[in-house]
Design a protein around this motif. Structure first.
Motif, PDB file in Angstrom:
ATOM      1  N   ASP A 273       0.753  -1.298   0.072  1.00 18.82           N
ATOM      2  CA  ASP A 273      -0.025  -0.050   0.078  1.00 18.82           C
ATOM      3  C   ASP A 273       0.896   1.145  -0.052  1.00 18.82           C
ATOM      4  OD1 ASP A 273       0.968  -0.656   2.574  1.00 18.82           O
ATOM      5  OD2 ASP A 273      -0.690   0.415   3.617  1.00 18.82           O
ATOM      6  N   LEU A 274       2.076   1.042   0.521  1.00 19.91           N
ATOM      7  CA  LEU A 274       2.873   2.350   0.368  1.00 19.91           C
ATOM      8  C   LEU A 274       3.410   2.606  -0.913  1.00 19.91           C
ATOM      9  CD1 LEU A 274       5.534   1.626   3.408  1.00 19.91           C
ATOM     10  CD2 LEU A 274       3.660   2.902   3.508  1.00 19.91           C
ATOM     11  N   PHE A 275       3.305   1.879  -2.008  1.00 22.84           N
ATOM     12  CA  PHE A 275       3.793   2.277  -3.260  1.00 22.84           C
ATOM     13  C   PHE A 275       2.567   2.569  -4.107  1.00 22.84           C
ATOM     14  CE2 PHE A 275       7.075  -0.648  -1.774  1.00 22.84           C
ATOM     15  CZ  PHE A 275       7.949   0.347  -1.745  1.00 22.84           C
ATOM     16  N   MET A 276       1.299   2.697  -3.709  1.00 21.32           N
ATOM     17  CA  MET A 276       0.305   2.915  -4.410  1.00 21.32           C
ATOM     18  C   MET A 276      -0.151   4.183  -4.103  1.00 21.32           C
ATOM     19  SD  MET A 276      -0.157   0.105  -6.026  1.00 21.32           S
ATOM     20  CE  MET A 276      -1.487   0.434  -6.949  1.00 21.32           C
ATOM     21  N   ILE A 277       0.179   5.094  -5.146  1.00 16.37           N
ATOM     22  CA  ILE A 277       0.246   6.508  -4.826  1.00 16.37           C
ATOM     23  C   ILE A 277      -1.367   7.158  -5.765  1.00 16.37           C
ATOM     24  CG2 ILE A 277       1.297   8.882  -5.127  1.00 16.37           C
ATOM     25  CD1 ILE A 277       2.921   6.637  -3.747  1.00 16.37           C
TER      26      ILE A 277
ATOM     27  N   ASN B 286      -7.608   7.544  -8.227  1.00 19.36           N
ATOM     28  CA  ASN B 286      -7.016   6.497  -9.156  1.00 19.36           C
ATOM     29  C   ASN B 286      -5.428   6.356  -8.597  1.00 19.36           C
ATOM     30  OD1 ASN B 286      -9.179   5.921 -10.796  1.00 19.36           O
ATOM     31  ND2 ASN B 286      -8.522   7.383 -12.155  1.00 19.36           N
ATOM     32  N   THR B 287      -4.937   5.241  -8.519  1.00 14.58           N
ATOM     33  CA  THR B 287      -3.590   4.956  -7.885  1.00 14.58           C
ATOM     34  C   THR B 287      -2.690   4.464  -8.992  1.00 14.58           C
ATOM     35  OG1 THR B 287      -4.008   2.771  -7.201  1.00 14.58           O
ATOM     36  CG2 THR B 287      -4.476   4.820  -5.502  1.00 14.58           C
ATOM     37  N   LYS B 288      -1.357   4.647  -8.911  1.00 12.85           N
ATOM     38  CA  LYS B 288      -0.306   4.061  -9.545  1.00 12.85           C
ATOM     39  C   LYS B 288       0.758   3.630  -8.873  1.00 12.85           C
ATOM     40  CE  LYS B 288      -1.369   6.616 -13.967  1.00 12.85           C
ATOM     41  NZ  LYS B 288      -0.779   7.511 -14.962  1.00 12.85           N
ATOM     42  N   ASN B 289       1.157   2.288  -9.386  1.00 16.10           N
ATOM     43  CA  ASN B 289       2.296   1.609  -8.504  1.00 16.10           C
ATOM     44  C   ASN B 289       3.737   2.380  -8.802  1.00 16.10           C
ATOM     45  OD1 ASN B 289       4.447  -0.144  -7.646  1.00 16.10           O
ATOM     46  ND2 ASN B 289       3.027  -1.789  -7.850  1.00 16.10           N
ATOM     47  N   LEU B 290       4.250   2.989  -7.626  1.00 15.74           N
ATOM     48  CA  LEU B 290       5.483   3.641  -7.677  1.00 15.74           C
ATOM     49  C   LEU B 290       6.684   2.995  -8.258  1.00 15.74           C
ATOM     50  CD1 LEU B 290       7.157   6.191  -7.096  1.00 15.74           C
ATOM     51  CD2 LEU B 290       7.328   5.322  -4.761  1.00 15.74           C
ATOM     52  N   LEU B 291       6.569   1.579  -7.999  1.00 18.16           N
ATOM     53  CA  LEU B 291       7.728   0.898  -8.370  1.00 18.16           C
ATOM     54  C   LEU B 291       7.416   0.421  -9.969  1.00 18.16           C
ATOM     55  CD1 LEU B 291       8.172  -1.726  -5.251  1.00 18.16           C
ATOM     56  CD2 LEU B 291       9.331   0.483  -5.775  1.00 18.16           C
ATOM     57  N   GLU B 292       6.512   0.637 -10.326  1.00 17.01           N
ATOM     58  CA  GLU B 292       5.927   0.063 -11.787  1.00 17.01           C
ATOM     59  C   GLU B 292       5.937   1.411 -12.778  1.00 17.01           C
ATOM     60  OE1 GLU B 292       3.195  -2.758 -11.849  1.00 17.01           O
ATOM     61  OE2 GLU B 292       4.282  -4.357 -11.022  1.00 17.01           O
ATOM     62  N   GLN B 293       5.277   2.290 -12.192  1.00 21.24           N
ATOM     63  CA  GLN B 293       4.898   3.514 -13.092  1.00 21.24           C
ATOM     64  C   GLN B 293       5.480   4.710 -12.536  1.00 21.24           C
ATOM     65  OE1 GLN B 293       0.804   2.139 -12.087  1.00 21.24           O
ATOM     66  NE2 GLN B 293       0.381   2.051 -14.178  1.00 21.24           N
TER      67      GLN B 293
ATOM     68  N   THR C 106       4.368  12.414  -9.910  1.00 18.37           N
ATOM     69  CA  THR C 106       5.128  13.498  -9.662  1.00 18.37           C
ATOM     70  C   THR C 106       5.498  13.300  -8.140  1.00 18.37           C
ATOM     71  OG1 THR C 106       3.268  14.795  -8.812  1.00 18.37           O
ATOM     72  CG2 THR C 106       3.584  14.826 -11.110  1.00 18.37           C
ATOM     73  N   LEU C 107       6.695  13.892  -7.876  1.00 20.00           N
ATOM     74  CA  LEU C 107       7.138  14.072  -6.482  1.00 20.00           C
ATOM     75  C   LEU C 107       6.228  14.699  -5.474  1.00 20.00           C
ATOM     76  CD1 LEU C 107       9.580  13.682  -4.357  1.00 20.00           C
ATOM     77  CD2 LEU C 107      10.364  15.806  -4.995  1.00 20.00           C
ATOM     78  N   GLU C 108       5.461  15.507  -5.949  1.00 17.11           N
ATOM     79  CA  GLU C 108       4.438  16.215  -5.262  1.00 17.11           C
ATOM     80  C   GLU C 108       3.466  15.198  -4.726  1.00 17.11           C
ATOM     81  OE1 GLU C 108       5.708  17.661  -7.973  1.00 17.11           O
ATOM     82  OE2 GLU C 108       7.001  19.046  -6.729  1.00 17.11           O
ATOM     83  N   GLU C 109       2.932  14.400  -5.602  1.00 16.83           N
ATOM     84  CA  GLU C 109       2.022  13.284  -5.245  1.00 16.83           C
ATOM     85  C   GLU C 109       2.344  12.598  -4.382  1.00 16.83           C
ATOM     86  OE1 GLU C 109      -0.369  13.250  -9.619  1.00 16.83           O
ATOM     87  OE2 GLU C 109       1.078  12.003  -9.343  1.00 16.83           O
ATOM     88  N   CYS C 110       3.778  12.094  -4.464  1.00 19.62           N
ATOM     89  CA  CYS C 110       4.341  11.150  -3.332  1.00 19.62           C
ATOM     90  C   CYS C 110       4.275  11.841  -1.965  1.00 19.62           C
ATOM     91  CB  CYS C 110       5.863  10.692  -3.819  1.00 19.62           C
ATOM     92  SG  CYS C 110       5.877   9.658  -5.127  1.00 19.62           S
ATOM     93  N   LYS C 111       4.676  13.161  -2.232  1.00 16.47           N
ATOM     94  CA  LYS C 111       4.769  13.521  -0.841  1.00 16.47           C
ATOM     95  C   LYS C 111       3.359  13.996  -0.014  1.00 16.47           C
ATOM     96  CE  LYS C 111       8.809  16.689  -1.492  1.00 16.47           C
ATOM     97  NZ  LYS C 111       9.314  18.116  -1.688  1.00 16.47           N
ATOM     98  N   ALA C 112       2.521  14.278  -0.888  1.00 14.63           N
ATOM     99  CA  ALA C 112       0.996  14.356  -0.392  1.00 14.63           C
ATOM    100  C   ALA C 112       0.377  13.078   0.143  1.00 14.63           C
ATOM    101  CB  ALA C 112      -0.124  14.702  -1.462  1.00 14.63           C
ATOM    102  N   TYR C 113       0.745  12.003  -0.492  1.00 12.79           N
ATOM    103  CA  TYR C 113       0.252  10.656   0.263  1.00 12.79           C
ATOM    104  C   TYR C 113       1.102  10.182   1.329  1.00 12.79           C
ATOM    105  CZ  TYR C 113      -0.782   5.670   0.410  1.00 12.79           C
ATOM    106  OH  TYR C 113      -1.232   4.531   0.787  1.00 12.79           O
ATOM    107  N   GLY C 114       2.471  10.638   1.457  1.00 17.98           N
ATOM    108  CA  GLY C 114       3.169  10.296   2.718  1.00 17.98           C
ATOM    109  C   GLY C 114       2.484  11.176   3.780  1.00 17.98           C
TER     110      GLY C 114
ATOM    111  N   ASN D  47       5.910   2.463   6.719  1.00 19.38           N
ATOM    112  CA  ASN D  47       6.675   3.582   6.222  1.00 19.38           C
ATOM    113  C   ASN D  47       8.273   3.797   6.879  1.00 19.38           C
ATOM    114  OD1 ASN D  47       6.647   6.086   4.360  1.00 19.38           O
ATOM    115  ND2 ASN D  47       7.306   6.822   6.382  1.00 19.38           N
ATOM    116  N   TYR D  48       8.106   3.739   8.055  1.00 22.09           N
ATOM    117  CA  TYR D  48       9.643   3.812   8.763  1.00 22.09           C
ATOM    118  C   TYR D  48      10.326   2.639   8.446  1.00 22.09           C
ATOM    119  CZ  TYR D  48      12.979   5.021  12.276  1.00 22.09           C
ATOM    120  OH  TYR D  48      13.929   5.350  12.876  1.00 22.09           O
ATOM    121  N   GLN D  49       9.766   1.169   8.260  1.00 21.83           N
ATOM    122  CA  GLN D  49      10.501   0.083   8.043  1.00 21.83           C
ATOM    123  C   GLN D  49      11.198   0.337   6.639  1.00 21.83           C
ATOM    124  OE1 GLN D  49       7.979  -3.393   8.166  1.00 21.83           O
ATOM    125  NE2 GLN D  49       7.462  -2.690  10.297  1.00 21.83           N
ATOM    126  N   LEU D  50      10.364   0.901   5.597  1.00 20.67           N
ATOM    127  CA  LEU D  50      10.816   1.140   4.223  1.00 20.67           C
ATOM    128  C   LEU D  50      12.237   2.128   4.329  1.00 20.67           C
ATOM    129  CD1 LEU D  50      10.686   0.987   1.277  1.00 20.67           C
ATOM    130  CD2 LEU D  50       8.904   2.736   1.288  1.00 20.67           C
TER     131      LEU D  50
END
Length: 332
Positions: free
Chosen positions: A70-74, A81-88, A93-101, A115-118
């Motif tokens: 679930d951490l990689f589904m941004i 809608n979500t996209k897989n960070l490891l595949e797409q 965008t970096l802003e979308e990653c930050k907003a999700y985090g 998230n901390y484990q990652l």
């Protein structure tokens, strides 16, 4: 208590996946999960020589066992809608990653724990000069690839040359290259519609006849509709057959006809290399009388004219039958 039924264990493929909600780090089980999940990845990543494909492969494997998916589904585009960070990653965008985090980073949830484990895992898996957020690593490693979909497609069109000149007919090395380039293409939201055909052509260009015969049969089954194939399935089948041939000692092994041709050519070279001058014993300086020496020379001429030519003619006939080539007749 003695009659109380034993608790039924919960099926899970890893310790982390057996825990549904929060991980209790005060327990031995919880501490064990943390230690396993934050172990460094098998590869060390560096921006100086970014092995982006290796990093993504290892992170994908770790995310399954650590329950990080679930951490990689941004969430993207504000549509839910979500996209897989490891595949797409090329489409996020970096802003979308930050907003999700930021949506879970300060919460008391399993996501925050994961998230901390990652973070700890990545921190232990990169060089000192590379320690930064995952998205920044991906951006820098793939900055030049977002506009290179056409370049990758051109590379695919030259796979037949790559497998011979660069991979040296090593099917495993060839497959690794194809997977890496295809992953870059997918990360940009692009795809190659003729990659399967390029792989077939590349496989069929290698020199091992056992391998190409197998691939030709696979291709026939695919072309006639008896079997459906994806790129991943074809690569897996090609590599599996390659490994089988190597384990049997049959990879690039010569056929019986090829061995016989080589033996015949060696015989011809041996005959050609034999001296046809004066005998070391006959003639002048030898132990025979002058008359004997002259007779000996005649015999040698006779033998050189007929016996030598007869041998070559015999070998020529066999060589033509096996390889379709001829050996030039040489007079003594």
């Amino acid at each position: 208590a003695a009659n109380q039924a034993a608790a039924v264990p919960t099926f899970a493929k890893s310790p982390a996946r057996a825990i549904i909600n929060l991980i209790d780090y005060s327990t031995k089980a919880g501490s064990s999960v943390y230690a396993i999940n934050t172990t460094p990845l098998p590869i060390t990543f560096s921006l100086e020589s970014p092995n982006i494909s290796g990093l993504l492969n290892e992170l994908t494997n770790r995310s399954r066992s650590a329950k990080w998916e679930d951490l990689f589904m941004i969430p993207v585009g504000g549509t839910g809608n979500t996209k897989n960070l490891l595949e797409q990653y090329g489409q996020i965008t970096l802003e979308e990653c930050k907003a999700y985090g930021n949506s879970y980073i300060n919460t008391q949830t399993r996501q925050a724990q994961n998230n901390y484990q990652l973070y700890e895992c990545l921190n232990r898996s990169v060089t000192i000069d590379t320690k930064d957020q995952l998205k920044l690593i991906l951006d820098k490693a793939s900055a030049s690839t977002r506009t290179t979909a056409s370049v990758i497609r051109k590379k695919f069109a030259k796979l037949e040359t790559y497998i011979i000149d660069t991979a040296s007919e090593d099917i495993k090395a060839f497959n690794t290259y194809v997977k890496g380039e295809n992953r870059k293409l997918k990360a940009m939201g692009e795809r190659s519609t003729d990659l399967l055909e390029h792989i077939f052509e590349a496989y069929l260009s290698v020199s091992d006849k056992n391998f190409t015969s197998y691939i030709q049969q696979v291709r026939t089954d695919y072309d006639t509709g008896r079997e459906n194939l994806t790129v991943e399935q074809l690569l897996r089948r090609g590599e599996t057959h390659f490994q089988i041939l190597k384990e049997r000692g049959e990879w690039k092994a010569k056929t019986s006809e090829q061995e016989e041709i080589i033996a015949l050519k060696a015989q011809i070279e041996t005959i050609r290399s034999k001296p046809r001058g004066r005998s070391q014993q006959g003639g002048r300086g030898g132990n025979a009388t002058p008359r004997q020496g002259r007779n000996s020379r005649r015999n040698r001429v006779y033998e050189g004219k007929w016996t030598w030519q007869g041998k070559v003619t015999h070998l020529q006939r066999h060589s033509r039958g096996l390889s379709g080539t001829s050996v030039q007749r040489t007079d003594g």
